[in-house]
Design an enzyme around this catalytic site. Sequence first.
Site, PDB file in Angstrom:
ATOM      1  N   CYS B 188      21.118  -2.571 -15.086  1.00 52.66           N
ATOM      2  CA  CYS B 188      20.517  -3.875 -14.798  1.00 52.66           C
ATOM      3  C   CYS B 188      18.823  -3.369 -15.120  1.00 52.66           C
ATOM      4  O   CYS B 188      18.266  -4.396 -15.572  1.00 52.66           O
ATOM      5  CB  CYS B 188      20.430  -4.330 -13.139  1.00 52.66           C
ATOM      6  SG  CYS B 188      20.000  -3.265 -12.014  1.00 52.66           S
ATOM      7  N   HIS B 485      18.149  -3.241  -7.434  1.00 49.13           N
ATOM      8  CA  HIS B 485      18.512  -3.973  -8.443  1.00 49.13           C
ATOM      9  C   HIS B 485      17.324  -4.885  -9.074  1.00 49.13           C
ATOM     10  O   HIS B 485      16.597  -5.236  -8.627  1.00 49.13           O
ATOM     11  CB  HIS B 485      19.693  -5.012  -7.780  1.00 49.13           C
ATOM     12  CG  HIS B 485      20.236  -5.888  -8.594  1.00 49.13           C
ATOM     13  ND1 HIS B 485      21.108  -5.432  -9.815  1.00 49.13           N
ATOM     14  CD2 HIS B 485      20.316  -7.095  -8.816  1.00 49.13           C
ATOM     15  CE1 HIS B 485      21.686  -6.377 -10.520  1.00 49.13           C
ATOM     16  NE2 HIS B 485      20.942  -7.607  -9.852  1.00 49.13           N
TER      17      HIS B 485
END
Lengths: 110, 554
Positions: B188, B485
């Site tokens: 990510c 994240h």
Amino acid sequence: RNSVNRPPTPDAAEDLGKEPMFQEIINIKLIESGEKERLMELLRERLIECGWKDEMKALCRAFIKKKGRNDVTVDDLVRVITPKGRASIPDYIKAELLQRIRAYLVQAAV
Amino acid sequence: MATKNLLYTNPKLCQHLADYKLRQGLSGYKSLQNCLKTTPNGRTSIYKWDTEIPRCCFCNGYQGRLFLCLICSSISCSSHALLHAQSEDGHDVVVDIERSELYCCLCSDQVYDPDFDKVVVSKNMMDMPNNTYTVDDGIRRSSKRRKVNSLMDLDFRKSKRLVSMRDRREKSCYPLGLRGLNNLGSTCFMNSVLQALLHAPPFRNYFLSGRHDRETCKKRSADRLCLACNIDVIFSAVYSGDRTPYSPAQVLYSWWQHSAKLNLASYEQQDAHEFFISVLDGIHEREGNGRTPTKDNGDCQCIAHRVFSGLLRSDVTCMACGSTSTTYDPCLDISLNMDTSNFSSIDVANKSVTPKENSGICTLSACLDLFSRPEKLGSDQKLYCQNCQEKQDSFKQMSISRLPLVLSLHIKRFEHSVVRRMARKIDWHLQFPFSLDMTSYLSSSIVRNRLGNRIFTFENNEADTSAEFEIFAVITHSGMLESGHYVTYLRLRNQWYKCDDAWITEVDEATVRASQCYMIFYAQKMLYYKANDGLSCMPLSPMRDPFFPIAGCC
């Protein structure tokens, strides 16, 4: 909703006793040979490049904002922007298209 | 958090169209399909008159918009369409011959029916392989019909016309360039940065106008991987119109090769900011003709530097005699410390830090102020003053000498302390504006503030670059230091989109403002507005320089 209550466009053909005008003949020739389609495409490209399309879009948006989104028809928009649109086409684009039509006629007449 | 439904919202059918459909169903549309023809420029028109051109049955006119009645196939012009509907009962719905669009004579307005659109678009799709004008034979795909809303994955330059064709059909256009990126295993950090790069206006324009020629690049370098080539591939894929999530495996692999020397290659979570810098560095290496990354970067012509590189100015002033020495350093981004002045108790030994109740909020301008504030250098950092001929106490002030086209701000949320042998993440919320005026952080403003109104000559003429910026991307980090994240929020045409790996959703401003920003990307105002106008249909003429905004009419 407003209906288009206009009298029909006066019939050019009837006025002149069904004699097709020169302009009409040229136009038909352009359409039949597909040249008109190409010219239209060229015109579209030029009008986008010079920002004309963006201007028309802005005019439409302004009109829609004024009238309200649910009160506007496509016909209204066409009616509103047509005069301004015709007036604001840059001269060089008109010149280029005229030149192309002339060139086409020359080679079509042969 | 409000997320709008991504599905196409159908406008309601007008009463007359609804009646027509009740009576006729789809048979009228289907029989029309045989008369449709896709012209080379992408329009779908009705062609059924071999011998003569279509004329209005009332006035014999052949100019302007002509409409074909769905019931009796008679043709009327725009002046007489209503007349036709009035003279024949039930003949309300007609089709614009040139554009294949539905029009209701009684409503005097265009009407929309997704079933009709489907018929037209599927004819379009079927015709595409035959339209040699637009499709390069070398990359022709199988004629297996894909779902109606997706285009074939063609090289962008050649699909320029297909792009404009698609715009005419899809009435509710989501902006081009929105495509999810698959997570390939804790990637990510890469996906978030790629999303931001894909929408940085001048960077995007460069690749989409084909400025990086993959063919010549491959020839020049034999086998060596080129990050710019991989990014070019991603641009083509993401702007192709295909909305299925894309896997940026090539970039990942090239980046691994490039950063192997830095020991960054692994499946572990990496830092998005580090990735950002190393990607730009990788592009520079190939495009910048291998210039040494020291002094030349200010004038390097590679796309990474042209877009992202700015110039920082550092003034060090001797506190004894007041003389100042100035140095300039190029930078690809600005890393900002979070301003702690509004917070009282900062216990660095603790892992969690709480702000004082009812204190001010931490804002981006506060961090920028902190960045450009004069900072007294500690007594262990005495600098040699040329004037005094000895080491003196001094203070240092940073300012921005030249702003880049795209300003990348990095918020230092991750603190690593070798001394205390710990690493922690600062979770404080940072308030950031969508429009940013950097004038007060320019060298001219900073120096003037420090020394009053004097006549200065600044080495770089700052007057010609604007200092007003508009935000277009935010990379946020959520979670802990080791296991977090990254998500990117993009602003396109005044709508925010959340790009969470493969999932893209519409979000509202409040969500973006509440997020924990890590990297914020601003583009110069003019570039942002130029890029966001008409994003769904981009006719790029190859002669246009992506860096110069075109002013209206020529």
